[in-house]
Scaffold this motif. Sequence first.
Motif, PDB file in Angstrom:
ATOM      1  N   LEU A   1      10.521 -10.440   0.437  1.00  0.00           N
ATOM      2  CA  LEU A   1       9.630  -9.834   1.434  1.00  0.00           C
ATOM      3  C   LEU A   1      10.168  -8.473   1.858  1.00  0.00           C
ATOM      4  O   LEU A   1      11.390  -8.274   1.933  1.00  0.00           O
ATOM      5  N   ILE A   2       9.252  -7.563   2.146  1.00  0.00           N
ATOM      6  CA  ILE A   2       9.632  -6.273   2.714  1.00  0.00           C
ATOM      7  C   ILE A   2       9.196  -6.293   4.179  1.00  0.00           C
ATOM      8  O   ILE A   2       8.016  -6.530   4.473  1.00  0.00           O
TER       9      ILE A   2
ATOM     10  N   ASP B   1       0.830  -1.204   0.000  1.00  0.00           N
ATOM     11  CA  ASP B   1       0.000   0.000   0.000  1.00  0.00           C
ATOM     12  C   ASP B   1       0.868   1.259   0.000  1.00  0.00           C
ATOM     13  O   ASP B   1       0.340   2.366   0.056  1.00  0.00           O
ATOM     14  N   SER B   2       2.177   1.093  -0.028  1.00  0.00           N
ATOM     15  CA  SER B   2       3.066   2.265   0.073  1.00  0.00           C
ATOM     16  C   SER B   2       3.418   2.804  -1.317  1.00  0.00           C
ATOM     17  O   SER B   2       4.044   2.112  -2.126  1.00  0.00           O
TER      18      SER B   2
ATOM     19  N   ASP C   1       2.734  -4.936   7.629  1.00  0.00           N
ATOM     20  CA  ASP C   1       1.524  -4.920   8.464  1.00  0.00           C
ATOM     21  C   ASP C   1       1.045  -6.316   8.828  1.00  0.00           C
ATOM     22  O   ASP C   1       0.447  -6.514   9.869  1.00  0.00           O
ATOM     23  N   ASN C   2       1.268  -7.276   7.938  1.00  0.00           N
ATOM     24  CA  ASN C   2       0.702  -8.604   8.176  1.00  0.00           C
ATOM     25  C   ASN C   2       1.712  -9.677   7.756  1.00  0.00           C
ATOM     26  O   ASN C   2       1.559 -10.334   6.727  1.00  0.00           O
TER      27      ASN C   2
ATOM     28  N   ALA D   1       1.598  -3.090  -9.579  1.00  0.00           N
ATOM     29  CA  ALA D   1       1.350  -3.101  -8.130  1.00  0.00           C
ATOM     30  C   ALA D   1      -0.109  -3.421  -7.826  1.00  0.00           C
ATOM     31  O   ALA D   1      -1.010  -2.987  -8.544  1.00  0.00           O
ATOM     32  N   LEU D   2      -0.325  -4.188  -6.768  1.00  0.00           N
ATOM     33  CA  LEU D   2      -1.675  -4.455  -6.247  1.00  0.00           C
ATOM     34  C   LEU D   2      -1.698  -4.027  -4.787  1.00  0.00           C
ATOM     35  O   LEU D   2      -0.701  -4.194  -4.083  1.00  0.00           O
TER      36      LEU D   2
END
Length: 389
Positions: free
Chosen positions: A83-84, A9-10, A60-61, A27-28
Amino acid sequence: MSNVLLSSDSNELHERVLEASDGACVALAVGDVLESAPADLIARAGQSSLPDVVVLDATDNPEHALGLAARFDLELPGTGVVLIGDPDALAIAALRVGARDVLPPDVDADLLRSTLERVHAAVRVRRGAAGDNAPHTIAAVPAKVITVLSPKGGAGKTTIATNLAVGLARTAPGSTVLVDLDVQFGDVATALGLEPEFTLEDVVHGAALRDPIALKTHLSLHDSGLSVVCAPESPVAADSVTPDQVGALLSMLAMQFRYVVVDTAAGLEPRTLAALDQTTDPVLLTTFDVTGARGLRKEVDTLRELGMLNNARQVLLNFADSKSGLSVSDVEATIRTRVDITVPFSRAVTSSLNTGTPLVLQRPRDPVARQLGQLIVHFSGIRASGSRR
Ligand SMILES: Nc1ncnc2c1ncn2[C@@H]1O[C@H](COP(=O)(O)OP(=O)(O)OP(=O)(O)O)[C@@H](O)[C@H]1O
Ligand SMILES: [Mg+2]
């Protein structure tokens, strides 16, 4: 250059990944990705080939991102996952699920670029070791078999199936086939203004079930790019089409198209059950009245017993009318599951049927076409304007 699918979302991260991949990034939003299968994500991103690298924002998750990384490793091993998140916290878990690296959220574009290149190189080796150097086309992604069902006749199955199929066909050339399984009285050909040279009867009795090239030559082509298997001309001929042949046809089409849309006869007759065996995404439809809701409940219960009432299914109420004395929550209480889309009454529907031009093409702004547009976006992830979710 690496072909990248990013879930985050960034906006800042999106810009850095775009820079690091020389613009080859789709991006999604994270919300769109939750609980999706890897193949669904790729189809939703509208990419014509499998991504080399998938970047999942795990800030976040993390549990969800790790779960998705594990699925990519198992289901689409020809892509690498990065992964971030916090490398210290995630490194071991990432290793276990087969992710290639963990980068911090403030990673700069240079480190991103070198990581994407390294992961892409590793993925190339893995693809080569699997003897798989062919281009990773979208055909490698499992098809969606979308079957439109209703407990009773006249609920709008053909209207929904034809408009949905035409809408999906326009998202990518050669992506979609529509099968008219209302073998006795199917009217998909009329709804699309087609005069088929071959019908379902020819398709299941000739060489087409054994030979993909013969199959393609037996399909009718609509102007939208949609391929169609029309119902037999004569209701008597319908009896010669068996449930096994239906199953074989759908599984063959699923190897050649991204979307296989199936229109059915009312109820759950044996050929419809054979189609359900191959279906990934059922669309349940009923009229907005008490008898319609009761019929739908039986159908929902049947799908529940078959283990098919998953998140993929869509429930539609047609002829929705706020003055009917019935509310959507009444129907939801009766069927014990959520209603996804309500479709109002519109005279334009019948006139589009009479002229053989689907409503989404003839009158895209009509309220019914707009609701059907939601269904098309649900399956394709692509909005009519061409912008993506
Ligand atoms: N939302 C709507 N507004 C107005 N008319 C509609 C709507 N949906 C469907 N219709 C009309 O209702 C009739 C039945 O629709 P349709 O043929 O799509 O239903 P069906 O479920 O395929 O029927 P069957 O079970 O006979 O195959 C058609 O005349 C169609 O134009
Ligand atoms: Mg019909």
